[in-house]
Design a protein around this motif. Structure first.
Motif, short mmCIF file in Angstrom:
data_model
loop_
_atom_site.label_atom_id
_atom_site.label_comp_id
_atom_site.label_asym_id
_atom_site.label_seq_id
_atom_site.Cartn_x
_atom_site.Cartn_y
_atom_site.Cartn_z
N THR A 91 1.63 -32.23 -7.20
CA THR A 91 1.68 -31.08 -6.28
C THR A 91 1.61 -29.73 -6.99
O THR A 91 1.25 -28.73 -6.38
CB THR A 91 2.99 -31.13 -5.45
OG1 THR A 91 4.09 -31.12 -6.34
CG2 THR A 91 3.03 -32.36 -4.56
N GLU A 92 2.01 -29.69 -8.28
CA GLU A 92 1.99 -28.42 -9.02
C GLU A 92 1.60 -28.73 -10.45
O GLU A 92 1.89 -29.81 -10.96
CB GLU A 92 3.38 -27.78 -9.05
CG GLU A 92 3.91 -27.36 -7.70
CD GLU A 92 5.33 -26.81 -7.82
OE1 GLU A 92 5.48 -25.57 -7.93
OE2 GLU A 92 6.28 -27.60 -7.79
N GLN A 93 1.00 -27.75 -11.14
CA GLN A 93 0.75 -27.96 -12.56
C GLN A 93 1.40 -26.85 -13.38
O GLN A 93 1.46 -25.69 -12.95
CB GLN A 93 -0.76 -28.06 -12.85
CG GLN A 93 -1.58 -26.83 -12.57
CD GLN A 93 -3.03 -27.02 -13.02
OE1 GLN A 93 -3.72 -27.93 -12.57
NE2 GLN A 93 -3.50 -26.15 -13.91
N PHE A 94 1.95 -27.24 -14.52
CA PHE A 94 2.63 -26.31 -15.43
C PHE A 94 2.28 -26.67 -16.86
O PHE A 94 2.02 -27.84 -17.16
CB PHE A 94 4.16 -26.43 -15.33
CG PHE A 94 4.73 -26.30 -13.94
CD1 PHE A 94 4.80 -25.05 -13.32
CD2 PHE A 94 5.21 -27.41 -13.28
CE1 PHE A 94 5.33 -24.94 -12.04
CE2 PHE A 94 5.75 -27.30 -12.00
CZ PHE A 94 5.80 -26.06 -11.38
N THR A 95 2.39 -25.67 -17.75
CA THR A 95 2.39 -26.03 -19.17
C THR A 95 3.83 -26.47 -19.50
O THR A 95 4.78 -26.11 -18.80
CB THR A 95 2.03 -24.84 -20.10
OG1 THR A 95 3.10 -23.90 -20.07
CG2 THR A 95 0.73 -24.17 -19.68
N VAL A 96 3.97 -27.23 -20.59
CA VAL A 96 5.32 -27.70 -20.92
C VAL A 96 6.20 -26.55 -21.41
O VAL A 96 7.43 -26.62 -21.30
CB VAL A 96 5.32 -28.90 -21.89
CG1 VAL A 96 4.61 -30.09 -21.25
CG2 VAL A 96 4.71 -28.57 -23.23
N LEU A 97 5.57 -25.47 -21.92
CA LEU A 97 6.37 -24.29 -22.28
C LEU A 97 6.87 -23.58 -21.01
O LEU A 97 8.04 -23.20 -20.92
CB LEU A 97 5.56 -23.34 -23.16
CG LEU A 97 6.29 -22.06 -23.58
CD1 LEU A 97 7.57 -22.37 -24.35
CD2 LEU A 97 5.38 -21.16 -24.43
N GLU A 98 5.98 -23.42 -20.03
CA GLU A 98 6.41 -22.80 -18.76
C GLU A 98 7.57 -23.57 -18.14
O GLU A 98 8.52 -23.00 -17.62
CB GLU A 98 5.26 -22.84 -17.73
CG GLU A 98 4.25 -21.74 -17.84
CD GLU A 98 3.02 -22.04 -16.98
OE1 GLU A 98 2.15 -21.18 -16.96
OE2 GLU A 98 2.90 -23.12 -16.35
N LEU A 99 7.47 -24.88 -18.23
CA LEU A 99 8.52 -25.73 -17.66
C LEU A 99 9.86 -25.48 -18.36
O LEU A 99 10.91 -25.40 -17.72
CB LEU A 99 8.08 -27.19 -17.84
CG LEU A 99 8.48 -28.21 -16.82
CD1 LEU A 99 8.18 -27.79 -15.40
CD2 LEU A 99 7.77 -29.53 -17.14
N ALA A 100 9.80 -25.37 -19.68
CA ALA A 100 11.03 -25.10 -20.44
C ALA A 100 11.61 -23.75 -20.02
O ALA A 100 12.83 -23.59 -19.86
CB ALA A 100 10.73 -25.13 -21.94
N GLN A 101 10.72 -22.77 -19.82
CA GLN A 101 11.20 -21.45 -19.41
C GLN A 101 11.84 -21.51 -18.03
O GLN A 101 12.87 -20.88 -17.77
CB GLN A 101 10.04 -20.44 -19.44
CG GLN A 101 9.63 -20.10 -20.88
CD GLN A 101 8.23 -19.50 -21.00
OE1 GLN A 101 7.41 -19.63 -20.08
NE2 GLN A 101 7.94 -18.87 -22.13
#
Ligand code: NAD
Ligand code: USQ
Length: 392
Positions: free
Chosen positions: A294-304
């Motif tokens: 449903t959504e896409q993120f970079t793994v750095l964005e996710l950590a933030q």
């Protein structure tokens, strides 16, 4: 409808079985508990305690729910799967019964073989069982977004229109997976597509992104109905790991630069997507692919995002870019289409709605159970198990 849930003792299989039973379906689960054994092999376990499958189904029945049947055995064994099909005569088969860890598949030659034999042979047996014993049944197969890899063009839902030297065709989207596990899913997809064409079977291949969350309406009914929550470096997925790390003041382990982009979805959306695929089956002879996230993120964005949410509950985690144990692109283009499930009526639950209460709330209450040994990666794509991990 009579539905078989293969891998029904697993993270997604058990909540799916309860969800479909609650919708009035006649559900039987199949599992050989290898997952529990593979956990033991690497010294990991679910953060949320999980009851034995037999207890789960009896607690479920004791709540006055529609009973869930249990068949214990290995789908790579033909006699077992044949007898399950004869007994249950399934109209739909939800196939979660595979080995699902990319890191596990990269630990050694043996781990690669275990993963690919388990997944490819198990699925082949299911396809033969469908052909011989339930030719009109619908296979809802869990594939993975990782089958596609990270190409520098938009990822379509399974197929790509190609014009080459003046001629055009619609062809399977090129696959560039990044582990022996992800490759096993590609091999499955080819076998399934082939039997739909050759034998007229029907299947929906759900190329799913990374799933997060543990709470569903059904797991909430009793603690013994809980599903597993993995956070170790082999089975734990990235968001679960960050949440556990935040709860115990461990750095959030971003592998490499952190530009790796993936599709994500809430566990409740997994259940809904599977239901939508069952309710709107493929036609006889049809092999179709839905990209399920449903959504896409970079793994750095996710950590933030995790760090920001954690600060709201009074924690203060730091983010650490550590050496990447995997071989993968750390900065890349990523745009994957995912409209087919939305067109069927999926109404996504977004991460912003569940991160604090659903995930951080859950791990916060279990922080004293976390095994810190499992947080920094103890494996590498090139070297397999590192010395800090137990030797087989
Ligand atoms: P899981 O490991 O928790 O569950 C899989 C279950 O299948 C386990 O209980 C295991 O014992 C059983 N199993 C495996 N091989 C079997 C065999 N030969 N015979 C009988 N039972 C067998 O995994 P999960 O997270 O629930 O994932 C389920 C499926 O969804 C997998 O195919 C996985 O590849 C896919 N998927 C998962 C995710 C995710 O984020 N969890 C994302 C995309 C796709
Ligand atoms: N990652 C980190 N830090 C961590 C853990 C992981 O940066 O602490 C990174 C990885 O390097 C990778 C990304 O996060 O780039 C995703 O890793 P993951 O472990 O969360 O997920 P993955 O190995 O891709 O596998 C999981 C499930 C698998 C499923 C897949 C969907 O275990 O069964 O098929 O997600 S997908 O990723 O879309 O292929």
């Amino acid at each position: 409808m009579k539905i078989l849930v293969l891998g029904g003792d697993g993270y997604l299989g058990w909540p799916t079985a309860m969800y479909l039973a609650e919708k009035g379906h006649d559900v039987s689960v199949v599992d050989n508990f290898h997952r529990r054994l593979w956990d033991t092999e690497i010294g990991a376990s679910s953060l949320l305690p999980i009851a034995p499958l037999q207890d789960r189904v009896s607690v479920w029945a004791s709540l006055g729910k529609k009973p869930i049947g249990v068949h214990v055995g290995d789908i790579t064994e033909w006699d077992f799967i044949e007898s399950v099909f004869n007994k249950t005569q399934p109209e739909a088969i939800v196939h979660y019964g595979e080995h699902r860890s990319a890191p596990f598949s990269m630990l050694s030659r043996r781990n690669a073989v275990v993963t690919q034999v388990n997944n490819v042979v198990g699925t082949l047996n299911v396809l033969y069982a469908m052909k011989d014993l339930a030719p009109e049944s619908h296979l809802v197969k869990l594939g993975t977004m990782g089958e596609y890899g990270t190409p520098n063009i938009n990822i379509e839902e399974g197929f790509l229109e190609v014009t080459h030297k003046g001629r055009s065709d619609v062809l399977p989207f090129p696959k560039q997976p990044a582990s022996f596990y992800h490759l096993s899913k590609v091999h499955d997809s080819h076998n399934i597509m082939f039997v739909c064409r050759a034998w007229g079977l029907r299947s929906t291949d759900l190329n799913q992104g990374v799933v997060y969350g543990v709470h569903t309406d059904e797991t909430a009914l009793d603690p013994r109905l809980a599903t597993r929550f993995d956070y170790d470096d082999v089975w734990g997925t990235v968001l679960n790991r960050y949440c556990v790390q935040a709860a115990i003041d461990h750095p959030l382990t971003v592998y490499g630069k952190g530009g790796q982009t993936r599709g994500f979805l809430d566990i409740n959306d997994t259940l809904k997507c599977v239901e939508l695929a069952i309710e709107h089956p493929a036609s006889m002879g049809e092999y179709r692919v839905f990209n399920q996230f449903t959504e896409q993120f970079t793994v750095l964005e996710l950590a933030q995002k995790v760090a920001e949410a954690a600060r709201k509950v009074g924690w203060d985690p730091i983010i650490e870019n550590i050496t990447n144990p995997r071989i993968e692109m750390e900065e890349h283009y990523y745009h994957a289409e995912h409209t087919r499930l939305l067109d069927l009526g999926l109404e996504p639950r977004y991460l912003s709605e569940t991160l604090i209460d659903g995930l951080l709330g859950t791990v916060g209450g279990l922080a004293d159970q976390v095994n810190r040994r499992l947080l920094y990666p103890g494996h590498s794509w090139k070297e397999g198990l590192l010395e800090t991990q137990p030797v087989q």
